[in-house]
Motif scaffolding. Structure first.
Motif, PDB file in Angstrom:
ATOM      1  N   GLU A  92      35.876  34.587  13.880  1.00  0.00           N
ATOM      2  CA  GLU A  92      36.597  34.454  14.999  1.00  0.00           C
ATOM      3  C   GLU A  92      38.115  35.001  15.134  1.00  0.00           C
ATOM      4  N   PRO A  93      38.927  34.918  16.133  1.00  0.00           N
ATOM      5  CA  PRO A  93      40.138  35.446  15.937  1.00  0.00           C
ATOM      6  C   PRO A  93      41.059  34.193  15.353  1.00  0.00           C
ATOM      7  N   PRO A  94      42.058  34.630  14.700  1.00  0.00           N
ATOM      8  CA  PRO A  94      43.026  33.858  13.990  1.00  0.00           C
ATOM      9  C   PRO A  94      43.467  32.425  14.514  1.00  0.00           C
ATOM     10  N   GLU A  95      43.609  32.626  15.943  1.00  0.00           N
ATOM     11  CA  GLU A  95      44.062  31.434  16.613  1.00  0.00           C
ATOM     12  C   GLU A  95      42.768  30.398  16.765  1.00  0.00           C
ATOM     13  N   VAL A  96      41.675  30.970  16.927  1.00  0.00           N
ATOM     14  CA  VAL A  96      40.270  29.859  16.990  1.00  0.00           C
ATOM     15  C   VAL A  96      40.230  29.631  15.611  1.00  0.00           C
ATOM     16  N   ARG A  97      39.933  30.567  14.481  1.00  0.00           N
ATOM     17  CA  ARG A  97      39.938  30.058  13.340  1.00  0.00           C
ATOM     18  C   ARG A  97      40.934  28.828  12.875  1.00  0.00           C
ATOM     19  N   ASP A  98      42.079  29.086  13.214  1.00  0.00           N
ATOM     20  CA  ASP A  98      43.032  27.995  12.610  1.00  0.00           C
ATOM     21  C   ASP A  98      42.913  26.534  13.178  1.00  0.00           C
ATOM     22  N   ARG A  99      42.128  26.683  14.321  1.00  0.00           N
ATOM     23  CA  ARG A  99      41.876  25.233  15.115  1.00  0.00           C
ATOM     24  C   ARG A  99      40.489  24.698  14.533  1.00  0.00           C
ATOM     25  N   MET A 100      39.632  25.526  14.291  1.00  0.00           N
ATOM     26  CA  MET A 100      38.188  24.961  13.808  1.00  0.00           C
ATOM     27  C   MET A 100      38.326  24.651  12.306  1.00  0.00           C
ATOM     28  N   GLN A 101      38.944  25.542  11.423  1.00  0.00           N
ATOM     29  CA  GLN A 101      38.569  25.369  10.148  1.00  0.00           C
ATOM     30  C   GLN A 101      39.142  24.005   9.847  1.00  0.00           C
ATOM     31  N   PRO A 102      40.357  23.471  10.018  1.00  0.00           N
ATOM     32  CA  PRO A 102      40.500  21.922   9.686  1.00  0.00           C
ATOM     33  C   PRO A 102      39.839  20.829  10.323  1.00  0.00           C
ATOM     34  N   LEU A 103      39.208  21.154  11.397  1.00  0.00           N
ATOM     35  CA  LEU A 103      37.855  20.296  11.835  1.00  0.00           C
ATOM     36  C   LEU A 103      36.715  20.206  10.961  1.00  0.00           C
ATOM     37  N   VAL A 104      36.271  21.496  10.612  1.00  0.00           N
ATOM     38  CA  VAL A 104      35.138  21.491   9.846  1.00  0.00           C
ATOM     39  C   VAL A 104      35.596  20.726   8.159  1.00  0.00           C
ATOM     40  N   GLN A 105      36.661  20.970   7.744  1.00  0.00           N
ATOM     41  CA  GLN A 105      37.085  20.273   6.514  1.00  0.00           C
ATOM     42  C   GLN A 105      37.095  18.786   6.626  1.00  0.00           C
ATOM     43  N   ARG A 106      37.501  18.224   8.067  1.00  0.00           N
ATOM     44  CA  ARG A 106      37.620  16.840   8.392  1.00  0.00           C
ATOM     45  C   ARG A 106      36.264  16.411   8.489  1.00  0.00           C
ATOM     46  N   TYR A 107      35.615  17.151   8.989  1.00  0.00           N
ATOM     47  CA  TYR A 107      34.027  16.570   9.255  1.00  0.00           C
ATOM     48  C   TYR A 107      33.422  16.429   8.240  1.00  0.00           C
ATOM     49  N   LEU A 108      33.581  17.506   7.100  1.00  0.00           N
ATOM     50  CA  LEU A 108      32.781  17.345   5.716  1.00  0.00           C
ATOM     51  C   LEU A 108      33.417  16.260   4.997  1.00  0.00           C
ATOM     52  N   ALA A 109      34.495  16.017   4.791  1.00  0.00           N
ATOM     53  CA  ALA A 109      35.278  14.808   4.368  1.00  0.00           C
ATOM     54  C   ALA A 109      34.714  13.490   4.795  1.00  0.00           C
ATOM     55  N   GLN A 110      34.373  13.305   6.233  1.00  0.00           N
ATOM     56  CA  GLN A 110      34.276  12.188   6.811  1.00  0.00           C
ATOM     57  C   GLN A 110      32.532  11.770   6.355  1.00  0.00           C
ATOM     58  N   ARG A 111      31.867  12.879   6.378  1.00  0.00           N
ATOM     59  CA  ARG A 111      30.455  12.795   5.994  1.00  0.00           C
ATOM     60  C   ARG A 111      30.358  12.303   4.425  1.00  0.00           C
ATOM     61  N   LEU A 112      31.027  12.845   3.643  1.00  0.00           N
ATOM     62  CA  LEU A 112      31.107  12.292   2.043  1.00  0.00           C
ATOM     63  C   LEU A 112      31.622  10.891   2.118  1.00  0.00           C
ATOM     64  N   ALA A 113      32.541  10.477   2.831  1.00  0.00           N
ATOM     65  CA  ALA A 113      32.855   9.365   2.883  1.00  0.00           C
ATOM     66  C   ALA A 113      31.536   8.227   3.378  1.00  0.00           C
ATOM     67  N   TYR A 114      31.180   8.715   4.306  1.00  0.00           N
ATOM     68  CA  TYR A 114      30.151   7.958   5.184  1.00  0.00           C
ATOM     69  C   TYR A 114      28.969   7.720   4.075  1.00  0.00           C
ATOM     70  N   PHE A 115      28.784   8.504   3.370  1.00  0.00           N
ATOM     71  CA  PHE A 115      27.361   8.459   2.263  1.00  0.00           C
ATOM     72  C   PHE A 115      27.946   8.115   0.801  1.00  0.00           C
ATOM     73  N   GLN A 116      28.999   7.995   0.612  1.00  0.00           N
ATOM     74  CA  GLN A 116      29.564   7.391  -0.681  1.00  0.00           C
ATOM     75  C   GLN A 116      29.773   5.931  -0.556  1.00  0.00           C
ATOM     76  N   ASN A 117      30.371   5.487   0.713  1.00  0.00           N
ATOM     77  CA  ASN A 117      31.081   4.083   0.618  1.00  0.00           C
ATOM     78  C   ASN A 117      30.392   3.355   1.623  1.00  0.00           C
ATOM     79  N   GLY A 118      30.559   1.873   1.660  1.00  0.00           N
ATOM     80  CA  GLY A 118      29.853   0.911   2.452  1.00  0.00           C
ATOM     81  C   GLY A 118      28.925   0.305   1.928  1.00  0.00           C
TER      82      GLY A 118
END
Length: 273
Positions: A92-118
């Protein structure tokens, strides 16, 4: 109450409690034999009870192992779906990429926390609301791309990747809630106690020759049941479902972002050279 203890107690505590109950059941059967004082051939009943208990343990072990394999495969599937989204976002163009990539990283971090903790067991665990919120934000950006319709092929491929992530997330959460039915665990414990009482009745309390053999058998029986229960605890047992594919992907994403930032910091003239 027993069902609650099975879900919240540590594996070693369940083993100690189960071995104690089996010992008491054996002693009860031996005392009953001494009080009745009737010499009967109890070998057929003892052999049949041990056989039925073995079949029940084998059945529950097979169920627990199959669900363990399913959970492990779904980790790989979700990591693959997130990889697809990450690679599509890079197109995607840089403006879209800069918005999406942090969200994908945050989503991955949350999924790891969900399945490793609790909680230890996920029979009634709620859905991953935090990851779903991040996912909705990613879909909002994708909807903007669909509205603009400037790069339809890349947008379609990104939609396919997001759909795979949705599917993998729901399947993983559903599989996490699937455990050995508590009724089966209750029957397994009940069969073990009844078998111990039958063996105690067959050998009696006065037989010191059979005592070491009985102790060895009941120890193996307890370990077999604990192995089944441990497989049914993919996040807290000794045999855990590895999150390594997701962890590796998280490291790859961080390295990719660092490389992009390093490349953006280089003056255009140096890049050309």
């Amino acid at each position: 109450m027993i069902n609650s203890l099975v879900d919240i107690m540590p594996i070693w505590a369940i083993g100690a409690l189960l071995l104690t109950l089996i010992g008491l059941a054996t002693a009860l059967g031996g005392r009953l034999r001494n009080h009745i004082a009737i010499n009967l051939d109890t070998f057929p009943a003892t052999s049949a009870s041990v056989t039925m208990l073995s079949l029940l343990i084998g059945f529950t072990f097979s169920v627990a192992l199959n669900r363990y394999d399913t959970r492990r495969d779904l980790v790989v599937e979700e990591a693959g779906a997130l990889t697809m989204v990450w690679e599509r976002v890079r197109l995607e163009p840089p403006e879209v990429r800069d918005r999406m990539q942090p969200l994908v990283q945050r989503y991955l971090a949350q999924r790891l926390a969900y399945f490793q903790n609790g909680v230890v067991v996920d029979r009634k665990r709620a859905a991953d609301v935090a990851a779903e919120d991040v996912q909705n934000k990613m879909w909002a950006i994708v909807n903007e791309l669909v509205t603009d319709d400037t790069r339809p092929l890349i947008t379609r491929s990104l939609i396919d990747g997001m759909t795979r992530v949705d599917d993998a997330a729901w399947r993983r959460e559903s599989a996490a809630r699937e455990h050995i039915p508590l009724l089966v665990i209750d029957l397994l414990i009940l069969f073990s106690l009844i078998t111990a009482a039958i063996i105690g009745y067959s050998t009696g309390l006065q037989s010191k020759v059979n005592r070491p053999i009985n102790i060895a058998f009941f120890t193996l029986l307890t370990l077999a049941i604990l192995m089944v229960l441990d497989l049914d605890r993919p996040r807290s047992g000794l045999v855990r479902v590895s999150q390594q594919p997701m962890i590796d992907l998280q490291a790859d994403m961080a390295a990719d972002v660092a490389a992009q930032r390093a490349l953006a910091a280089v003056p255009p003239t140096e890049v050309v050279q």
